[in-house]
Design an enzyme around this catalytic site. Structure first.
Site, PDB file in Angstrom:
ATOM      1  N   PHE A 129      22.393   6.950-186.681  1.00  0.00           N
ATOM      2  CA  PHE A 129      23.805   6.891-186.319  1.00  0.00           C
ATOM      3  C   PHE A 129      24.054   8.043-185.345  1.00  0.00           C
ATOM      4  CE2 PHE A 129      28.355   7.690-186.811  1.00  0.00           C
ATOM      5  CZ  PHE A 129      28.834   6.407-186.596  1.00  0.00           C
ATOM      6  N   ASP A 201      20.416  11.924-194.763  1.00  0.00           N
ATOM      7  CA  ASP A 201      21.767  11.395-194.621  1.00  0.00           C
ATOM      8  C   ASP A 201      21.847  10.156-195.518  1.00  0.00           C
ATOM      9  OD1 ASP A 201      23.960   9.835-193.841  1.00  0.00           O
ATOM     10  OD2 ASP A 201      23.910  10.571-191.786  1.00  0.00           O
ATOM     11  N   TYR A 226      33.643   7.218-197.862  1.00  0.00           N
ATOM     12  CA  TYR A 226      34.526   6.054-197.683  1.00  0.00           C
ATOM     13  C   TYR A 226      33.803   4.737-197.484  1.00  0.00           C
ATOM     14  CZ  TYR A 226      33.867   7.291-192.692  1.00  0.00           C
ATOM     15  OH  TYR A 226      33.341   7.611-191.472  1.00  0.00           O
ATOM     16  N   LYS A 227      32.463   4.755-197.595  1.00  0.00           N
ATOM     17  CA  LYS A 227      31.731   3.493-197.466  1.00  0.00           C
ATOM     18  C   LYS A 227      31.544   2.907-198.873  1.00  0.00           C
ATOM     19  CE  LYS A 227      29.528   5.112-193.218  1.00  0.00           C
ATOM     20  NZ  LYS A 227      30.188   4.223-192.246  1.00  0.00           N
ATOM     21  N   ARG A 373      26.494  -7.455-188.717  1.00  0.00           N
ATOM     22  CA  ARG A 373      26.117  -6.598-189.848  1.00  0.00           C
ATOM     23  C   ARG A 373      26.959  -6.973-191.066  1.00  0.00           C
ATOM     24  NH1 ARG A 373      26.866  -0.067-190.252  1.00  0.00           N
ATOM     25  NH2 ARG A 373      29.040  -0.729-190.421  1.00  0.00           N
TER      26      ARG A 373
END
Lengths: 414, 414
Positions: A129, A201, A226-227, A373
């Site tokens: 990312f 990560d 928040y995922k 995705r």
């Protein structure tokens, strides 16, 4: 019996025997929505609205400054950190909730560099990312380090090659685009064999995979609130520093809340003992206490069961693609042991395909350049949802719905 | 007529003619509380609870990931920044709401150092709020700078003395402990005359003083969202970069949200145009959108009127102290032009005095070692409140209430 009916029967069986049956009621998922974007913004846990309202109207509104003591606002970063620690295999006292993932990456990379002086190389994944790569480059510039980008396949060889010049490896456990699960235990061992640190990560693994930070001897880790942890938009992130490294964790964001005696108001910095030193400024408490409430959705669940249900959902989705005759290229590994909690597909019109699915209530997301995705959040998705989403995808492609002009225009946030 | 009756009559007159009469109704201040701690955590604006509930249940809960576009979550940092900009004298496009004050100080100091290469000295105030000093020391260590600590009186001389070795000055406009207002226009000019940058911390001035960032040519500034701006506990902070410096603002927290094309997912960093480059990770939206709603409490007010009411409140408090015969040492300047929006008093038992006041519903705070700190937030306090709080203080001291054992025990957060 049709192929679809076979799959429906199988979905029914799988859902009936899932160890997670019933957890969907812990969420307020809107009617008519199959939400496959929990890896971007998790759904709203049912416990959150009342807690946030109480924080605003009673704690803040009525008790005002007194709430720092009365509701232990001060202890929320470590208290919430321990809750997340339990989900990623970290014993208490090693995880704190603070800042954003990007800011925490900065702390981790500077501290790692300082813990391995004389070792100028950091290994990372060129497909990470972007924020991981950007922050690492910035730290490299400040500390005169060299960033070497490798693939998963090249990683072990590169660790051996750089050996005693290697400060740390900096990888994501799950690739945000492909959904591939990286070999965290093996690469951590290899880094240690070289005398380097392992920084991971966990943005796309926390909450869907047991991770096992302590078990695998990971040194430093960060992740997102928040995922899959469902903390709400922009919920603060978390940071793990293994207990054995905490005294040496010398990071540059030396804010007053990481001080050993924050209310003594000393002009000189002295880091707090333990994970508290990773705190910086005052945490955004509406968001932080929302995250704390959200984590109760995991109460009583084992991460082994969560992982099993996640693997079953993604596996069944692949089975549905095959069974329904959908032959899009699958980017995500078919081996369940090499897969996170998502399935990514390639399609030249991926953006429009995602928009057409959203119009049908199946919310996934698009990633450049051509990736559809689909994230499978195990706490609020069933095998029946999985089959329904595969069927919608089939119809979108079969009827070329994605060619409709309204699905072509790009939104500001994709 | 008694001295108290005289003061009461005068309070009535002052309140009747204040340009801010009626703004208290924009807040939900609890019954029976006189809140003199708005410089630590501002009171709850009436607009906030409904907005936060809507953000949680409808935006997050129902619209999920789609809210990034539908409610322009993406634009909230700049949108809210412009609202704050209007309160501190900054034209649009120069303020962004992001991270904590501490994290923003880190960005500012690194960027300032890079904007003035070859100038190794930074001037600051040894009595600053500790986080400013801690972060500055950390940046000095990373960038090999020398931090020189001076008092307000020494500042101009020190600027001249270091002249072409000076990279920047880093001061707070209002001293958090004494309430003294520093000479922002004069010191900014002096810094510029030396070729240095002027960085100001507005934590204790934003929302109570017009500041005039553009007018006075300030280069960089930071401030807090949860004090006089009433954004709620831990609301995110703000960062100002004067338009003329934005292209050169090269800060080290290069997160993906500060990228020129965040959704292109490039592995290489390219900073966004304008103030957006100061963004890092995803903002805590419950807290950020709460702050945005809180700022509507300033709708239709002029900062000149807010400042006038603030000066009138603090001046009247000093008048009450004198009138009621309270002769505690006053730390805050009596000259209204040299005063922020607080009055600080010294008392050897300051901690217990504050506790005794709180027991009476007068909420102020204590600051080491012996300071009773009373903040006068102009939007929800009247001259009648001011007189009542002075009367309570008189009684606490006269009756030696502060000697009661229950007021001696220190809470965790003071």
């Amino acid at each position: 019996m049709s192929q679809h009916a076979d799959l429906a029967a199988r979905a029914g069986d799988l859902d009936a025997t899932s160890p997670l049956s019933g957890t969907r009621e812990r969420f307020l998922v809107p009617e008519g929505v199959i939400y496959l974007d929990g890896n971007s913004l998790g759904a709203l846990p049912a416990a959150v609205p009342d807690v946030v309202q109480d924080v605003v109207t009673r704690q803040w509104g009525q008790r005002l400054i007194r709430s720092w003591n009365e509701f232990d606002w001060w202890g929320a970063p470590e208290r919430t950190g321990d809750r997340i620690g339990a989900l990623v295999g970290a014993a208490p006292g090693q995880v704190v909730v603070t800042d954003s993932t990007s800011v925490n990456l900065f702390k981790v990379f500077v501290a790692a560099g300082r813990m391995r002086p004389g070792r100028p190389v950091v290994l990372t994944d060129g497909g990470s990312f972007p924020t991981d790569l950007h922050i690492l480059s910035s730290v490299a510039r400040l500390m005169d380090l060299e960033v070497v980008r490798v693939t998963h396949e090249q990683a072990a060889g590169a660790i051996a090659e750089h050996a005693d010049r290697l400060a740390c490896i900096a990888f994501s456990q799950v690739d945000y685009r492909s959904g591939e699960l990286w070999d965290l235990p093996g690469l951590t061992r290899a880094a240690h064999d070289a005398g380097a640190l392992a920084c991971w990560d966990l943005c796309h693994s926390a909450g869907v995979h047991p991770v096992g930070l302590d078990e695998h001897g990971v040194d430093l880790a960060v992740g997102c609130g928040y995922k899959y942890l469902n903390g709400g938009p922009g919920a603060p992130a978390f940071l793990y520093v293994a207990a054995r490294h905490q005294d040496a964790f010398d990071h540059p964001l030396t804010g007053w809340q990481g001080h050993a005696a924050p209310f003594a108001m000393s002009p000189d910095y002295a880091p707090a003992h333990g994970i508290t030193r990773a705190r910086v400024g005052t945490a955004p408490l509406l968001s932080l206490l929302g995250l704390e409430a959200a984590l109760t959705a995991y109460d009583g669940l084992s991460m082994a069961d969560v992982r099993a249900h996640s693997q079953s959902l993604t596996g069944f989705f692949l089975e549905c693609l095959d069974g329904l005759g959908l032959d899009l290229p699958v980017v995500t590994p078919r081996d369940p042991e090499r897969r996170g909690s998502q399935v990514s597909l390639r399609h030249p019109e991926a953006y429009a395909v995602v928009q057409a699915l959203i119009a049908r209530g199946v919310i996934g997301d698009f990633r450049e350049p051509d990736v559809v995705r689909l994230g499978f959040a195990p706490l609020y998705l069933s095998h029946a949802d999985v089959l329904a989403s595969a069927q919608h995808l089939l119809e979108v492609l079969r009827d070329k719905e994605f060619e409709r002009p309204e699905f072509a225009a790009r939104a500001a946030v994709t």
